[in-house]
Write a protein that holds these residues in place. Sequence first.
Motif, PDB file in Angstrom:
ATOM      1  N   MET A 101       0.826  -1.209   0.000  1.00 46.80           N
ATOM      2  CA  MET A 101       0.000   0.000   0.000  1.00 46.80           C
ATOM      3  C   MET A 101       0.863   1.264   0.000  1.00 46.80           C
ATOM      4  SD  MET A 101      -3.115  -1.098   2.467  1.00 46.80           S
ATOM      5  CE  MET A 101      -4.454  -0.232   1.681  1.00 46.80           C
ATOM      6  N   ALA A 102       1.984   1.230   0.729  1.00 44.27           N
ATOM      7  CA  ALA A 102       2.883   2.383   0.738  1.00 44.27           C
ATOM      8  C   ALA A 102       3.491   2.596  -0.645  1.00 44.27           C
ATOM      9  CB  ALA A 102       3.979   2.192   1.779  1.00 44.27           C
ATOM     10  N   GLY A 103       3.878   1.512  -1.289  1.00 42.61           N
ATOM     11  CA  GLY A 103       4.421   1.608  -2.647  1.00 42.61           C
ATOM     12  C   GLY A 103       3.403   2.153  -3.623  1.00 42.61           C
ATOM     13  N   HIS A 104       2.167   1.742  -3.451  1.00 40.07           N
ATOM     14  CA  HIS A 104       1.099   2.233  -4.317  1.00 40.07           C
ATOM     15  C   HIS A 104       0.874   3.731  -4.097  1.00 40.07           C
ATOM     16  CE1 HIS A 104      -2.525   2.101  -6.744  1.00 40.07           C
ATOM     17  NE2 HIS A 104      -3.180   2.702  -5.768  1.00 40.07           N
ATOM     18  N   ALA A 105       0.901   4.139  -2.829  1.00 42.44           N
ATOM     19  CA  ALA A 105       0.673   5.554  -2.497  1.00 42.44           C
ATOM     20  C   ALA A 105       1.792   6.445  -3.027  1.00 42.44           C
ATOM     21  CB  ALA A 105       0.548   5.720  -0.993  1.00 42.44           C
ATOM     22  N   MET A 106       3.023   5.904  -3.042  1.00 38.68           N
ATOM     23  CA  MET A 106       4.173   6.698  -3.495  1.00 38.68           C
ATOM     24  C   MET A 106       4.469   6.497  -4.982  1.00 38.68           C
ATOM     25  SD  MET A 106       6.782   6.338  -0.263  1.00 38.68           S
ATOM     26  CE  MET A 106       7.124   4.631  -0.617  1.00 38.68           C
ATOM     27  N   HIS A 107       3.626   5.739  -5.660  1.00 38.09           N
ATOM     28  CA  HIS A 107       3.824   5.417  -7.079  1.00 38.09           C
ATOM     29  C   HIS A 107       5.176   4.754  -7.310  1.00 38.09           C
ATOM     30  CE1 HIS A 107       0.199   7.601  -7.965  1.00 38.09           C
ATOM     31  NE2 HIS A 107       0.672   8.652  -7.311  1.00 38.09           N
ATOM     32  N   ASN A 108       5.541   3.875  -6.381  1.00 38.06           N
ATOM     33  CA  ASN A 108       6.794   3.144  -6.454  1.00 38.06           C
ATOM     34  C   ASN A 108       6.466   1.688  -6.771  1.00 38.06           C
ATOM     35  OD1 ASN A 108       9.216   1.848  -6.040  1.00 38.06           O
ATOM     36  ND2 ASN A 108       9.747   3.017  -4.214  1.00 38.06           N
ATOM     37  N   ARG A 109       6.592   1.332  -8.025  1.00 33.32           N
ATOM     38  CA  ARG A 109       6.177   0.013  -8.496  1.00 33.32           C
ATOM     39  C   ARG A 109       6.997  -1.113  -7.855  1.00 33.32           C
ATOM     40  NH1 ARG A 109       2.177  -2.948 -10.113  1.00 33.32           N
ATOM     41  NH2 ARG A 109       2.630  -4.352 -11.803  1.00 33.32           N
ATOM     42  N   SER A 110       8.307  -0.907  -7.669  1.00 31.95           N
ATOM     43  CA  SER A 110       9.133  -1.973  -7.106  1.00 31.95           C
ATOM     44  C   SER A 110       8.751  -2.259  -5.652  1.00 31.95           C
ATOM     45  CB  SER A 110      10.614  -1.642  -7.221  1.00 31.95           C
ATOM     46  OG  SER A 110      10.943  -0.531  -6.426  1.00 31.95           O
ATOM     47  N   ALA A 111       8.446  -1.231  -4.872  1.00 26.57           N
ATOM     48  CA  ALA A 111       8.011  -1.446  -3.487  1.00 26.57           C
ATOM     49  C   ALA A 111       6.662  -2.163  -3.460  1.00 26.57           C
ATOM     50  CB  ALA A 111       7.924  -0.120  -2.747  1.00 26.57           C
ATOM     51  N   GLU A 112       5.820  -1.818  -4.388  1.00 24.72           N
ATOM     52  CA  GLU A 112       4.507  -2.458  -4.479  1.00 24.72           C
ATOM     53  C   GLU A 112       4.667  -3.959  -4.758  1.00 24.72           C
ATOM     54  OE1 GLU A 112       0.389  -1.430  -6.855  1.00 24.72           O
ATOM     55  OE2 GLU A 112       2.100  -0.089  -7.074  1.00 24.72           O
ATOM     56  N   ILE A 113       5.575  -4.295  -5.644  1.00 21.56           N
ATOM     57  CA  ILE A 113       5.813  -5.697  -5.999  1.00 21.56           C
ATOM     58  C   ILE A 113       6.442  -6.450  -4.832  1.00 21.56           C
ATOM     59  CG2 ILE A 113       7.179  -7.197  -7.504  1.00 21.56           C
ATOM     60  CD1 ILE A 113       6.692  -5.063  -9.709  1.00 21.56           C
ATOM     61  N   LYS A 114       7.399  -5.823  -4.140  1.00 19.46           N
ATOM     62  CA  LYS A 114       8.025  -6.466  -2.989  1.00 19.46           C
ATOM     63  C   LYS A 114       7.008  -6.716  -1.885  1.00 19.46           C
ATOM     64  CE  LYS A 114      12.641  -4.693  -3.781  1.00 19.46           C
ATOM     65  NZ  LYS A 114      13.693  -3.767  -3.336  1.00 19.46           N
ATOM     66  N   GLY A 115       6.113  -5.773  -1.677  1.00 18.70           N
ATOM     67  CA  GLY A 115       5.065  -5.953  -0.678  1.00 18.70           C
ATOM     68  C   GLY A 115       4.129  -7.091  -1.033  1.00 18.70           C
ATOM     69  N   ALA A 116       3.778  -7.182  -2.307  1.00 22.22           N
ATOM     70  CA  ALA A 116       2.912  -8.274  -2.749  1.00 22.22           C
ATOM     71  C   ALA A 116       3.605  -9.620  -2.562  1.00 22.22           C
ATOM     72  CB  ALA A 116       2.510  -8.071  -4.204  1.00 22.22           C
ATOM     73  N   ALA A 117       4.908  -9.658  -2.811  1.00 21.72           N
ATOM     74  CA  ALA A 117       5.665 -10.902  -2.637  1.00 21.72           C
ATOM     75  C   ALA A 117       5.706 -11.305  -1.167  1.00 21.72           C
ATOM     76  CB  ALA A 117       7.073 -10.728  -3.181  1.00 21.72           C
ATOM     77  N   LEU A 118       5.914 -10.355  -0.284  1.00 24.88           N
ATOM     78  CA  LEU A 118       5.911 -10.648   1.153  1.00 24.88           C
ATOM     79  C   LEU A 118       4.553 -11.160   1.607  1.00 24.88           C
ATOM     80  CD1 LEU A 118       7.836  -7.793   2.978  1.00 24.88           C
ATOM     81  CD2 LEU A 118       8.229 -10.224   3.199  1.00 24.88           C
ATOM     82  N   GLU A 119       3.519 -10.519   1.135  1.00 26.80           N
ATOM     83  CA  GLU A 119       2.168 -10.923   1.507  1.00 26.80           C
ATOM     84  C   GLU A 119       1.883 -12.354   1.026  1.00 26.80           C
ATOM     85  OE1 GLU A 119      -2.367  -9.163   1.256  1.00 26.80           O
ATOM     86  OE2 GLU A 119      -0.800  -8.260   0.031  1.00 26.80           O
ATOM     87  N   THR A 120       2.285 -12.655  -0.180  1.00 27.02           N
ATOM     88  CA  THR A 120       2.073 -13.989  -0.734  1.00 27.02           C
ATOM     89  C   THR A 120       2.878 -15.035   0.031  1.00 27.02           C
ATOM     90  OG1 THR A 120       1.672 -13.037  -2.904  1.00 27.02           O
ATOM     91  CG2 THR A 120       2.212 -15.367  -2.838  1.00 27.02           C
ATOM     92  N   ARG A 121       4.113 -14.679   0.412  1.00 27.18           N
ATOM     93  CA  ARG A 121       4.944 -15.607   1.174  1.00 27.18           C
ATOM     94  C   ARG A 121       4.293 -15.908   2.526  1.00 27.18           C
ATOM     95  NH1 ARG A 121      11.042 -14.046   2.195  1.00 27.18           N
ATOM     96  NH2 ARG A 121      10.127 -12.738   3.797  1.00 27.18           N
TER      97      ARG A 121
END
Length: 57
Positions: free
Chosen positions: A21-41
């Motif tokens: 969500m923080a990556g999405h708010a900051m328009h930072n695609r790589s942070a968004e992807i890393k967050g999704a990976a952590l959530e999935t893990r």
Amino acid sequence: MSAGEKVRAKAEQIVGKAVKMAGHAMHNRSAEIKGAALETRGEARDAKERTKGHFRR
């Protein structure tokens, strides 16, 4: 499911969602992807522990 593993899985899900969500708010695609990976893990770890619990019954 051991309590420690359950807490670890839930913590990964929560941190992953926050980073995503923080990556999405900051328009930072790589942070968004890393967050999704952590959530999935975290979700995968939770599923693994639930499966182990079913076989122990």
